[in-house]
Design an enzyme around this catalytic site. Structure first.
Site, PDB file in Angstrom:
ATOM      1  N   ARG A  54       0.797  -1.233   0.000  1.00 26.91           N
ATOM      2  CA  ARG A  54       0.000   0.000   0.000  1.00 26.91           C
ATOM      3  C   ARG A  54       0.829   1.282   0.000  1.00 26.91           C
ATOM      4  NH1 ARG A  54      -4.994  -1.346   3.856  1.00 26.91           N
ATOM      5  NH2 ARG A  54      -3.262  -1.874   5.190  1.00 26.91           N
ATOM      6  N   HIS A 188       8.925 -22.216   7.870  1.00 27.60           N
ATOM      7  CA  HIS A 188      10.321 -21.983   7.466  1.00 27.60           C
ATOM      8  C   HIS A 188      11.287 -22.976   8.111  1.00 27.60           C
ATOM      9  CE1 HIS A 188      10.688 -19.633  11.218  1.00 27.60           C
ATOM     10  NE2 HIS A 188      11.990 -19.764  11.095  1.00 27.60           N
ATOM     11  N   GLU A 226      14.420 -19.647  22.633  1.00 27.32           N
ATOM     12  CA  GLU A 226      14.806 -18.353  22.060  1.00 27.32           C
ATOM     13  C   GLU A 226      15.196 -17.392  23.163  1.00 27.32           C
ATOM     14  OE1 GLU A 226      12.511 -17.032  18.419  1.00 27.32           O
ATOM     15  OE2 GLU A 226      10.943 -17.866  19.674  1.00 27.32           O
ATOM     16  N   HIS A 250       6.310 -25.364  13.991  1.00 29.94           N
ATOM     17  CA  HIS A 250       7.715 -25.795  14.017  1.00 29.94           C
ATOM     18  C   HIS A 250       7.947 -27.052  14.866  1.00 29.94           C
ATOM     19  CE1 HIS A 250       7.906 -21.944  12.208  1.00 29.94           C
ATOM     20  NE2 HIS A 250       8.104 -21.223  13.287  1.00 29.94           N
ATOM     21  N   LYS A 340      10.153 -17.999  24.926  1.00 32.41           N
ATOM     22  CA  LYS A 340      10.850 -16.741  24.642  1.00 32.41           C
ATOM     23  C   LYS A 340      11.654 -16.364  25.882  1.00 32.41           C
ATOM     24  CE  LYS A 340       8.621 -15.495  20.756  1.00 32.41           C
ATOM     25  NZ  LYS A 340       9.345 -15.594  19.503  1.00 32.41           N
ATOM     26  N   LYS A 345      19.713 -19.233  22.576  1.00 27.32           N
ATOM     27  CA  LYS A 345      18.930 -19.635  21.398  1.00 27.32           C
ATOM     28  C   LYS A 345      19.428 -20.993  20.968  1.00 27.32           C
ATOM     29  CE  LYS A 345      17.636 -18.267  16.696  1.00 27.32           C
ATOM     30  NZ  LYS A 345      16.197 -18.436  16.774  1.00 27.32           N
TER      31      LYS A 345
HETATM   32  C1  BG6 Z   1       8.460 -17.680  13.905  1.00 27.77           C
HETATM   33  C2  BG6 Z   1       7.765 -17.209  15.164  1.00 27.77           C
HETATM   34  O1  BG6 Z   1       7.641 -18.568  13.183  1.00 27.77           O
HETATM   35  O2  BG6 Z   1       9.666 -18.367  14.272  1.00 27.77           O
HETATM   36  C3  BG6 Z   1       8.671 -16.302  15.973  1.00 27.77           C
HETATM   37  O3  BG6 Z   1       6.589 -16.493  14.792  1.00 27.77           O
HETATM   38  C4  BG6 Z   1       9.984 -17.000  16.246  1.00 27.77           C
HETATM   39  O4  BG6 Z   1       8.046 -15.936  17.195  1.00 27.77           O
HETATM   40  C5  BG6 Z   1      10.602 -17.551  14.962  1.00 27.77           C
HETATM   41  O5  BG6 Z   1      10.848 -16.053  16.842  1.00 27.77           O
HETATM   42  C6  BG6 Z   1      11.803 -18.415  15.265  1.00 27.77           C
HETATM   43  O6  BG6 Z   1      12.445 -18.759  14.063  1.00 27.77           O
HETATM   44  P1  BG6 Z   1      14.003 -19.115  14.045  1.00 27.77           P
HETATM   45  O7  BG6 Z   1      14.271 -19.493  12.641  1.00 27.77           O
HETATM   46  O8  BG6 Z   1      14.717 -17.866  14.482  1.00 27.77           O
HETATM   47  O9  BG6 Z   1      14.183 -20.233  15.030  1.00 27.77           O
END
Ligand code: BG6
Length: 495
Positions: A54, A188, A226, A250, A340, A345
């Protein structure tokens, strides 16, 4: 020839249309991934990219914005490479929910599409999830899904729905416009190298499969920890929580790859059939029993974050025990946890094997030798560790733990691990859906997570237990494990 068989290399044009082109995901992930593919020479020669959003920008302004936010960890183009890459990128301002605007997108595409062969198009929805349904409907209304001139594919980001009912209705609308084989739902995690390597590890080696079952495995732990807090995403996160944000997609995807039967081929339908079988075999937790199987947590300062309700009970951490009710896994608990604001991580899968059935070496009264563990590190420091017992030299029959290790960065030094989006974008362009989630898979996953979320919401359910930032989650999650006679393992070691 079916239009879906037109290869990406055809003389015709291939266009990636990104809806939500000025958003965070496009700038942080998609464009850097595309640019990295371009620099490696992996992007199809004749691929054009059209960003639609937009904001009122022209091509030059849009390209400058992309250059400014390019993540150099993913792509580091030379000025010439960037000039070359960005000359393929165009921009059009428009509202995806408006048919008039989409007709403009269509005529812009017709201008961009050259040659007299197929005009293939990949539509990428990098939008707020509330826009998925209207966007798909308008793509249908404006004839943009019509694939008589070339293939049409749709990529949908997560979250795909917020529960089973909404995921079903999103699937229905998607199927009213596109066929299932045209829909690519992203998780992902499936694009991460180590996640794919899990399949190679299990199915390209003969030594693991015979012991990959209830006879040899005591339990499995899957941790996605994380350090990040919720940052600017307070409003979204407070409605979502860790179960929707991380478990439904995930963590359950990782579980399916650990637990699935070998598919007959590395091919989308075969793979996804096996994953769906695992998901359907997962024992559902009744909402009223949730306290027996799951622990919710919340980091202490969560309620002070912007966009979060002052009395919010949203879980930013959860530990859940699941069982896969089939022949291979009967009785083997799968412990899943994610949170979180944790200490570090790390995404890892730990396979804890059983103790030897009979110990012939003398142990002290309170001595206990740890069973073998296999730790699979998904990130960071991608690799594997296998722990086993060895004899300490000259120390009678004393034993000590040793490790066999494999680290990607050592084995493939100098070869950077590509970002997950590189693989996923290429696969979508090539029409390979192996690493994308199928409609029934998404629905199965929601049907596992929904009752747990409902259970957490019951008045008699435990409120989320607080945990300090930088810790490993609430102590109740440790008690939950010790009640089962087990402990969370970190990199294969009890912490
Ligand atoms: C995302 C979540 O799908 O994955 C996020 O919405 C999260 O909250 C992220 O931080 C983590 O992805 P990665 O690849 O950093 O482990």
């Amino acid at each position: 020839m079916a239009t879906d068989d037109w290869p990406i290399e055809s003389d015709g044009s291939n266009t990636l249309v990104i809806f939500g082109a000025s958003g965070d995901l496009t700038r942080r992930k998609l464009v850097p991934a595309l640019c990295s593919l371009f620099c490696k020479g992996s992007l199809p020669e004749n691929l054009g990219i059209l960003g639609v959003a937009r904001s009122d920008l022209n091509d030059q302004q849009y390209r400058a914005m992309l250059r400014d936010s390019l993540d150099e960890e993913i792509a580091r183009p030379t000025p010439e490479q960037w000039a070359d890459f960005s000359s393929r990128v165009h921009y059009l301002h428009g509202d995806i929910t408006s048919s008039d605007d989409l007709l403009q997108v269509r005529s812009k595409l017709l201008d961009m599409e050259t040659g007299d062969r197929a005009t293939n198009r990949l539509y990428y929805l990098s939008l707020a999830p509330s826009l998925y349904q209207p966007a798909i409907a308008v793509l249908g209304e404006t004839g943009m899904a019509d694939d008589t001139e070339g293939w049409r594919r749709l990529v949908v980001e997560k979250p795909f729905g917020t529960d089973l009912a909404s995921a079903r209705s999103l699937n229905e609308i998607a199927h009213s416009v596109f066929r299932e084989d045209q829909v690519f739902r992203i998780d992902h995690y499936l694009g991460k190298e180590t996640v794919q390597n899990l399949l190679v590890f299990r199915f390209a080696n003969a030594i693991f499969e015979p012991i990959w079952n209830r006879n040899y495995i005591d339990h499995v732990q899957i941790t996605v920890a994380e350090t990040l807090k919720i940052d600017e995403r307070g409003e979204y996160y407070d409605q979502t929580g860790v179960l929707r944000d991380m478990f439904q997609n995930h963590l359950l995807q990782l579980l399916t790859l650990v637990a699935m039967e070998p598919p007959h081929a590395f091919e989308a339908e075969a793979l996804r059939n096996e994953k769906v079988k695992v998901l359907s075999a997962i024992r559902r937790i009744h909402p009223e029993d949730v306290a027996l199987h799951a622990i919710p947590g919340q980091y202490r300062t969560y309620r002070d974050e912007g966009g979060v309700a002052p009395e919010s009970d949203t879980a930013t951490y959860a530990a859940v025990r699941l069982y896969v009710d089939n022949w291979r896994w009967q009785g083997v608990p799968f412990y899943l946890r994610s949170g979180k604001a944790l200490r570090s991580k790390s995404t890892e899968i730990i396979i804890q094997f059983r103790n030897p059935p009979h110990m012939l070496f003398p142990l002290d009264e309170d001595e206990d030798i740890p069973a073998n563990t296999l730790a699979i590190f998904v990130q960071p420091d991608e690799g594997f560790h296998l722990e086993f017992q060895t004899k300490t030299p000259e120390a009678g029959l004393q034993m000590r733990k040793a490790e066999l290790e494999f680290h990607y960065h050592e084995a493939f030094s100098g070869q950077a691990i590509p970002d997950a989006y590189e693989r996923l974008l290429l696969d979508a362009l090539n029409g390979d859906a192996s690493l994308f989630t199928r409609a029934d898979e998404i629905e199965q996953a929601w049907s596992i997570v929904d009752p747990i979320i409902a259970g957490f919401g019951r008045p008699d359910a435990p409120r989320p237990y607080y945990y300090s930032e930088g810790s490993w989650g609430p102590v109740e999650a440790d008690r939950f494990m010790s009640t089962d006679g087990r402990a969370w393992l970190q990199g294969g070691r009890a912490r």
